[in-house]
Scaffold this active site. Sequence first.
Site, short mmCIF file in Angstrom:
data_model
loop_
_atom_site.label_atom_id
_atom_site.label_comp_id
_atom_site.label_asym_id
_atom_site.label_seq_id
_atom_site.Cartn_x
_atom_site.Cartn_y
_atom_site.Cartn_z
N ARG A 12 9.81 65.49 34.15
CA ARG A 12 8.99 64.13 34.77
C ARG A 12 10.17 63.04 34.57
O ARG A 12 10.13 62.05 35.38
CB ARG A 12 7.75 63.92 33.85
CG ARG A 12 6.93 64.78 33.97
CD ARG A 12 5.35 64.34 33.40
NE ARG A 12 5.40 64.86 32.07
CZ ARG A 12 4.65 65.68 31.56
NH1 ARG A 12 4.17 66.64 32.46
NH2 ARG A 12 4.67 66.16 30.24
N ASP A 72 -5.68 66.84 41.95
CA ASP A 72 -6.25 67.65 40.91
C ASP A 72 -7.96 68.19 41.34
O ASP A 72 -8.33 67.26 41.68
CB ASP A 72 -5.99 67.25 39.59
CG ASP A 72 -5.89 68.36 38.57
OD1 ASP A 72 -4.91 68.65 38.06
OD2 ASP A 72 -7.35 68.90 38.51
N SER A 73 -8.17 69.39 41.23
CA SER A 73 -9.38 69.70 41.52
C SER A 73 -10.36 69.25 40.45
O SER A 73 -11.62 69.46 40.38
CB SER A 73 -9.50 71.11 41.70
OG SER A 73 -9.30 71.86 40.44
N ALA A 102 -5.94 72.04 45.77
CA ALA A 102 -4.62 72.03 46.16
C ALA A 102 -4.33 72.32 47.40
O ALA A 102 -3.46 71.72 48.44
CB ALA A 102 -3.45 72.60 45.05
N ASP A 158 3.06 71.52 40.58
CA ASP A 158 3.13 72.06 39.09
C ASP A 158 1.89 72.90 38.96
O ASP A 158 1.11 72.49 38.29
CB ASP A 158 3.37 70.91 38.04
CG ASP A 158 3.49 71.61 36.86
OD1 ASP A 158 3.73 72.73 36.51
OD2 ASP A 158 3.34 70.78 35.84
N CYS A 191 4.88 78.36 35.81
CA CYS A 191 4.59 78.64 34.21
C CYS A 191 4.16 80.17 34.13
O CYS A 191 3.96 80.18 32.99
CB CYS A 191 3.65 77.53 33.38
SG CYS A 191 2.24 77.79 34.35
#
Length: 396
Positions: A216, A254-255, A282, A300, A340
């Site tokens: 970030r 974002d959902s 998204a 991300d 990730c």
Amino acid sequence: MVASAAMAKVFLKRGRANPLWHGHPWVYSGAIAREEGAYEGGDVVDVLDIDGRFIGRGFANGRSQIRVRMLTRRDEAVDRELLRSRLVEAKAARARLGLPSERTNAYRLVNAEGDGLPGLVIDMYGDVAAVQFTALGMKRLDETVFDLASEVTKARAVVEVSAGGFAQIEGFGAATRTVRGDEIQLAACRENGIAYEVDPLHGQKTGMFLDQRENRRRIAELSKGARVLDVYTYAGGFALNALAGGAQSATCVDSSARAIERASRHAELNRLGPLDAVEADAFRYLEAVRPRSYDLVVIDPPKFARARKDLDAALKGYERLNVLAMNACAAGALLATCSCSQNVDQETFERVIGNAALSAGRRVRVLDVASQGPDHPVPPAFPEGRYLKFVLCHVV
């Protein structure tokens, strides 16, 4: 919790001890030649090679594919003092990294195997310590861990955060609750000079995705004058860092309505803007976005491949997501794309990016790669521990 002469022993097949000699912290069930003595899930056992040479000892769990999680390579008691010494060592290591600091007091204090405490994560949010258990053996020591976390960190509050999936696999009950100190709702903290209000009792992971802190900060350095898109924003971290770095504007997606609310609140708290916070899926957002409209795009996503069986579907999902993200990139834009998923290695992920570039009809160059921050250490010879992939690309 203390090692005894009657401790059960696990003997490894010939050749299967080599990873452990080199620092790998897990014994898989398929590596075991035989066992001597009885043990219950969560007990401490000795691990030896096929010739009976002592390798170390760790938590055993017969219901897990990871049969033993190594705690020590020495013939020493596994007791309160060992746990305390590892916590003190972990705190000293973070101090060497300059954590906490005036600009950052949200960081990982204990990173499980990376700090010699398998099955334990402790994240610090200012004066609140968030504890999470991912292994039965460590969970059985929870009261000792809570006491030591309070003692070593001097936290105002210690909370336990459920790791539901791990708890189910390992076979223990999970709870999210305040276990020491004051009852809390939000934990005030800072990361890279940006103020956050973290909700460890109702958020994802332990309340925030601390592994991306350095990435970030990198985005802040690259955002001056840019139109920025932050997809899967959660707390707004990439968008907020971009605005702090001088971005022309930032859109975060974002959902989760709760996530969008938190991101907007953090922008207000830090007097950062303009921030356009959008509650949307998204993929659907990216499918509808005007092509080539952003100078810097960050994606991300959550873990797409939770198990090996999910890998094929996950790779298709990553490729589709990156195609859409590249379509949103203006000529000469930067794309920061992340994974990730532990089951997707760096080489495979970069191949997915290449396939996406071909499908999108864009020329893409990898400028840099990164992983989780240094407060998320891993043992040597443990690639499974370096799960986060962050790839910075130039899109033309």
